[in-house]
Scaffold this motif. Structure first.
Motif, PDB file in Angstrom:
ATOM      1  N   HIS A  47       9.944   1.552   9.275  1.00  0.00           N
ATOM      2  CA  HIS A  47       8.866   0.862   9.990  1.00  0.00           C
ATOM      3  C   HIS A  47       8.799   1.304  11.447  1.00  0.00           C
ATOM      4  N   TYR A  48       9.944   1.428  12.092  1.00  0.00           N
ATOM      5  CA  TYR A  48       9.951   1.833  13.490  1.00  0.00           C
ATOM      6  C   TYR A  48       9.325   3.222  13.660  1.00  0.00           C
ATOM      7  N   LEU A  49       9.610   4.129  12.742  1.00  0.00           N
ATOM      8  CA  LEU A  49       9.053   5.482  12.827  1.00  0.00           C
ATOM      9  C   LEU A  49       7.538   5.453  12.656  1.00  0.00           C
ATOM     10  N   LEU A  51       5.541   2.863  13.107  1.00  0.00           N
ATOM     11  CA  LEU A  51       4.927   2.129  14.222  1.00  0.00           C
ATOM     12  C   LEU A  51       4.844   2.977  15.483  1.00  0.00           C
ATOM     13  N   ALA A  52       5.774   3.896  15.674  1.00  0.00           N
ATOM     14  CA  ALA A  52       5.702   4.779  16.843  1.00  0.00           C
ATOM     15  C   ALA A  52       4.406   5.585  16.808  1.00  0.00           C
ATOM     16  N   PHE A  53       4.032   6.094  15.635  1.00  0.00           N
ATOM     17  CA  PHE A  53       2.781   6.842  15.508  1.00  0.00           C
ATOM     18  C   PHE A  53       1.572   5.915  15.553  1.00  0.00           C
ATOM     19  N   LEU A  54       1.705   4.739  14.943  1.00  0.00           N
ATOM     20  CA  LEU A  54       0.590   3.797  14.963  1.00  0.00           C
ATOM     21  C   LEU A  54       0.268   3.343  16.381  1.00  0.00           C
ATOM     22  N   TRP A  55       1.283   3.174  17.206  1.00  0.00           N
ATOM     23  CA  TRP A  55       1.022   2.740  18.577  1.00  0.00           C
ATOM     24  C   TRP A  55       0.412   3.851  19.433  1.00  0.00           C
ATOM     25  N   LEU A  56       0.738   5.097  19.119  1.00  0.00           N
ATOM     26  CA  LEU A  56       0.034   6.202  19.788  1.00  0.00           C
ATOM     27  C   LEU A  56      -1.452   6.165  19.409  1.00  0.00           C
ATOM     28  N   ALA A  57      -1.718   5.924  18.127  1.00  0.00           N
ATOM     29  CA  ALA A  57      -3.107   5.798  17.678  1.00  0.00           C
ATOM     30  C   ALA A  57      -3.766   4.577  18.305  1.00  0.00           C
ATOM     31  N   PHE A  58      -3.018   3.479  18.430  1.00  0.00           N
ATOM     32  CA  PHE A  58      -3.531   2.257  19.051  1.00  0.00           C
ATOM     33  C   PHE A  58      -4.023   2.544  20.473  1.00  0.00           C
ATOM     34  N   LEU A  59      -3.242   3.289  21.232  1.00  0.00           N
ATOM     35  CA  LEU A  59      -3.629   3.617  22.604  1.00  0.00           C
ATOM     36  C   LEU A  59      -4.864   4.496  22.635  1.00  0.00           C
ATOM     37  N   ARG A  88      -0.732  -6.655  13.724  1.00  0.00           N
ATOM     38  CA  ARG A  88      -0.272  -7.448  12.585  1.00  0.00           C
ATOM     39  C   ARG A  88       1.009  -6.852  11.986  1.00  0.00           C
ATOM     40  N   TRP A  89       1.007  -5.543  11.814  1.00  0.00           N
ATOM     41  CA  TRP A  89       2.183  -4.850  11.280  1.00  0.00           C
ATOM     42  C   TRP A  89       3.369  -5.026  12.228  1.00  0.00           C
ATOM     43  N   THR A  90       3.112  -4.862  13.516  1.00  0.00           N
ATOM     44  CA  THR A  90       4.169  -5.005  14.512  1.00  0.00           C
ATOM     45  C   THR A  90       4.786  -6.401  14.476  1.00  0.00           C
ATOM     46  N   TRP A  91       3.947  -7.413  14.327  1.00  0.00           N
ATOM     47  CA  TRP A  91       4.446  -8.788  14.283  1.00  0.00           C
ATOM     48  C   TRP A  91       5.310  -9.031  13.054  1.00  0.00           C
ATOM     49  N   ARG A  92       4.894  -8.509  11.918  1.00  0.00           N
ATOM     50  CA  ARG A  92       5.705  -8.684  10.720  1.00  0.00           C
ATOM     51  C   ARG A  92       7.086  -8.041  10.871  1.00  0.00           C
ATOM     52  N   THR A 110       1.558  -2.009   5.450  1.00  0.00           N
ATOM     53  CA  THR A 110       0.102  -2.118   5.410  1.00  0.00           C
ATOM     54  C   THR A 110      -0.426  -2.703   6.718  1.00  0.00           C
ATOM     55  N   LEU A 111      -1.653  -2.296   7.059  1.00  0.00           N
ATOM     56  CA  LEU A 111      -2.338  -2.870   8.214  1.00  0.00           C
ATOM     57  C   LEU A 111      -3.027  -4.181   7.867  1.00  0.00           C
ATOM     58  N   ALA A 112      -3.205  -4.427   6.597  1.00  0.00           N
ATOM     59  CA  ALA A 112      -3.927  -5.621   6.155  1.00  0.00           C
ATOM     60  C   ALA A 112      -3.036  -6.851   6.229  1.00  0.00           C
ATOM     61  N   ASP A 113      -3.668  -8.006   6.252  1.00  0.00           N
ATOM     62  CA  ASP A 113      -2.913  -9.245   6.165  1.00  0.00           C
ATOM     63  C   ASP A 113      -2.363  -9.397   4.744  1.00  0.00           C
ATOM     64  N   VAL A 114      -1.155  -9.915   4.644  1.00  0.00           N
ATOM     65  CA  VAL A 114      -0.522 -10.156   3.345  1.00  0.00           C
ATOM     66  C   VAL A 114      -0.328 -11.662   3.223  1.00  0.00           C
ATOM     67  N   PRO A 115      -1.154 -12.347   2.438  1.00  0.00           N
ATOM     68  CA  PRO A 115      -1.160 -13.810   2.435  1.00  0.00           C
ATOM     69  C   PRO A 115       0.174 -14.458   2.127  1.00  0.00           C
ATOM     70  N   ASP A 116       0.985 -13.841   1.265  1.00  0.00           N
ATOM     71  CA  ASP A 116       2.234 -14.504   0.895  1.00  0.00           C
ATOM     72  C   ASP A 116       3.415 -14.091   1.771  1.00  0.00           C
ATOM     73  N   TYR A 117       3.172 -13.249   2.790  1.00  0.00           N
ATOM     74  CA  TYR A 117       4.250 -12.916   3.718  1.00  0.00           C
ATOM     75  C   TYR A 117       4.324 -14.021   4.778  1.00  0.00           C
ATOM     76  N   PRO A 118       5.517 -14.347   5.269  1.00  0.00           N
ATOM     77  CA  PRO A 118       5.645 -15.511   6.158  1.00  0.00           C
ATOM     78  C   PRO A 118       5.198 -15.304   7.602  1.00  0.00           C
ATOM     79  N   ALA A 119       4.717 -14.136   7.970  1.00  0.00           N
ATOM     80  CA  ALA A 119       4.251 -13.909   9.344  1.00  0.00           C
ATOM     81  C   ALA A 119       2.822 -13.391   9.313  1.00  0.00           C
ATOM     82  N   HIS A 120       1.947 -13.997  10.119  1.00  0.00           N
ATOM     83  CA  HIS A 120       0.528 -13.639  10.115  1.00  0.00           C
ATOM     84  C   HIS A 120       0.006 -13.547  11.537  1.00  0.00           C
ATOM     85  N   LEU A 121      -0.946 -12.634  11.712  1.00  0.00           N
ATOM     86  CA  LEU A 121      -1.632 -12.503  12.994  1.00  0.00           C
ATOM     87  C   LEU A 121      -3.084 -12.167  12.715  1.00  0.00           C
TER      88      LEU A 121
END
Length: 221
Positions: A47-49, A51-59, A88-92, A110-121
């Protein structure tokens, strides 16, 4: 002691005036492993790997959105949905890892919300945004909030600041007692909620200035 739980839901409540909703569902005792938190740094590496690319894309997406807002006053829907997904992914991952250590359920990829996962944003998509604010809110207006939230999270993985300290305390408590201290949990979620609001504002996703307010507990009040 047991903690109240809520049923999974796909609709998050957005309090009046707040476009950002961050919620969590506490694992009922004895739902958390005493020792798993010791190796989550290893388990979360994929996940950390990513997210490093996702945050570059985020910027990059935020820069493109800046130009779009400046000329059209609108944040393009596709770009907005992508950036919400990254947050959302970062928060999970933070909830699973050393930002909270509040669940042993491995985060989905996944970038999507996952209803049965205990963390949501969720972030409500804005209407027209101010051309004037877009020029200053991401570096000047957000500065006081950034100082505060920088102390809260200490780094991109939310493990180096106050949230990380609280998570470490909770991990030690789990190791010796098998319980996650309720007060530590509520405070930790409140800190992450504050950070999420500031991040959304700095990323141009809302014109609603985040309040200097600590809303503790797993659900928005």
């Amino acid at each position: 002691m047991t903690y109240p739980t809520t049923e999974p839901t796909t609709e998050l409540r957005v309090p009046p005036g707040s476009p950002v909703t961050l919620e969590a569902r506490h694992e009922p005792e004895p739902g958390l492993s005493r020792w798993l938190w010791l190796v989550k740094w290893l388990l979360a590496i994929p996940h950390y790997l990513i997210l490093a690319f996702l945050w570059l894309a985020f910027l990059l997406v935020t820069v493109i959105a800046f130009v779009a807002i400046l000329f059209t006053t609108h944040y393009p829907r596709t770009l907005f949905d992508f950036n919400v997904g990254v947050l959302r992914w970062t928060w999970r991952v933070a909830y699973y890892g050393y930002g909270s250590l509040a669940t042993d359920r491995y985060p989905p990829f996944t970038l999507a919300d996952v209803p049965d996962y205990p963390a949501h944003l969720e972030i409500a998509r804005p209407g027209p945004l101010s051309r004037g604010l877009v020029l200053v809110k991401w570096w000047l207006l957000v500065l006081p909030q950034s100082v505060v939230t920088g102390f809260f999270i200490g780094g991109p993985n939310a493990a180096g600041g106050l949230t990380g300290v609280l998570a470490l305390y909770a991990g030690v408590a789990l190791l010796f007692t098998g319980r996650y201290p309720h007060g530590m949990y509520d405070l930790n979620i409140g800190l992450h909620r504050w950070v999420a609001r500031v991040t959304a504002y700095a990323a141009l996703m809302t014109d609603v200035y985040p309040p200097f307010r600590l809303d503790q507990g797993p659900q928005e009040q």
